[in-house]
Design a protein around this motif. Structure first.
Motif, PDB file in Angstrom:
ATOM      1  N   PRO A  26      -7.883  37.024 -11.473  1.00  0.00           N
ATOM      2  CA  PRO A  26      -7.640  35.593 -11.301  1.00  0.00           C
ATOM      3  C   PRO A  26      -7.165  34.894 -12.577  1.00  0.00           C
ATOM      4  O   PRO A  26      -6.677  33.773 -12.518  1.00  0.00           O
ATOM      5  N   LEU A  72      -6.941  40.961  -4.459  1.00  0.00           N
ATOM      6  CA  LEU A  72      -7.165  39.855  -5.385  1.00  0.00           C
ATOM      7  C   LEU A  72      -8.646  39.822  -5.738  1.00  0.00           C
ATOM      8  O   LEU A  72      -9.491  39.647  -4.867  1.00  0.00           O
ATOM      9  N   GLY A  74     -12.218  38.445  -7.234  1.00  0.00           N
ATOM     10  CA  GLY A  74     -12.873  37.168  -7.022  1.00  0.00           C
ATOM     11  C   GLY A  74     -12.565  36.141  -8.093  1.00  0.00           C
ATOM     12  O   GLY A  74     -12.491  36.470  -9.275  1.00  0.00           O
ATOM     13  N   HIS A  77      -7.049  32.129  -8.163  1.00  0.00           N
ATOM     14  CA  HIS A  77      -5.721  32.575  -8.574  1.00  0.00           C
ATOM     15  C   HIS A  77      -4.776  31.384  -8.440  1.00  0.00           C
ATOM     16  O   HIS A  77      -4.538  30.910  -7.325  1.00  0.00           O
ATOM     17  N   GLY A  94      -8.433  39.496  -0.363  1.00  0.00           N
ATOM     18  CA  GLY A  94      -9.210  38.802  -1.384  1.00  0.00           C
ATOM     19  C   GLY A  94     -10.641  39.290  -1.356  1.00  0.00           C
ATOM     20  O   GLY A  94     -11.210  39.491  -0.296  1.00  0.00           O
ATOM     21  N   ARG A 115     -15.711  33.190  -4.425  1.00  0.00           N
ATOM     22  CA  ARG A 115     -14.793  33.763  -3.457  1.00  0.00           C
ATOM     23  C   ARG A 115     -13.414  33.836  -4.080  1.00  0.00           C
ATOM     24  O   ARG A 115     -13.145  33.224  -5.105  1.00  0.00           O
ATOM     25  N   THR A 116     -12.521  34.545  -3.452  1.00  0.00           N
ATOM     26  CA  THR A 116     -11.133  34.580  -3.901  1.00  0.00           C
ATOM     27  C   THR A 116     -10.428  33.376  -3.330  1.00  0.00           C
ATOM     28  O   THR A 116     -10.436  33.161  -2.114  1.00  0.00           O
TER      29      THR A 116
END
Length: 121
Positions: A26, A72, A74, A77, A94, A115-116
């Motif tokens: 991220p 992705l 966590g 991004h 994610g 969370r992503t």
């Protein structure tokens, strides 16, 4: 593969794929299991400790229709340019670093970790 247990549930939260998995961090600096790593689009991206810096680079490294995926990690991004998903047959996933839990009264989801999230200014 030793990464399955060393990095906890990162792999466990993603369905199995037949191709390669490219990890995207991220931010330029990110932490896994208490250790800090540097993300770069010059990294290979094939392990969480060698994550790529941009989603686009992860997509660009994928091969069409062989089951490759972009994971992705966590965190948030932030996308500042258009992402061209120009490779057929890939998956974008994610990771949630914590599990969502319903609170006792059942009136909302309580997150136990980050969370992503993908944002665009």
């Amino acid at each position: 593969m030793s990464l399955l247990t060393k990095y906890g549930t990162i792999y466990g939260q993603m369905p199995q794929v037949t191709g390669r998995v490219f990890f995207v961090a991220p931010a330029a600096s990110y932490t896994i299991a208490g250790r800090t790593y540097s993300a770069s689009d010059n990294n290979g991206g094939l392990a969480p400790t060698e994550a790529l810096l941009t989603i686009q680079r992860g997509i660009d490294l994928c091969t069409a229709n062989v089951g490759d995926a972009v994971m992705l990690l966590g965190g948030t991004h932030t996308v500042t340019a258009t992402i061209n998903v120009n490779v057929a047959g890939i998956a974008l996933w994610g990771v949630a670093s914590g599990q969502g839990l319903w609170n006792r009264n059942g009136d909302g989801l309580v997150s136990a970790g980050s969370r992503t999230v993908v944002t665009s200014p």
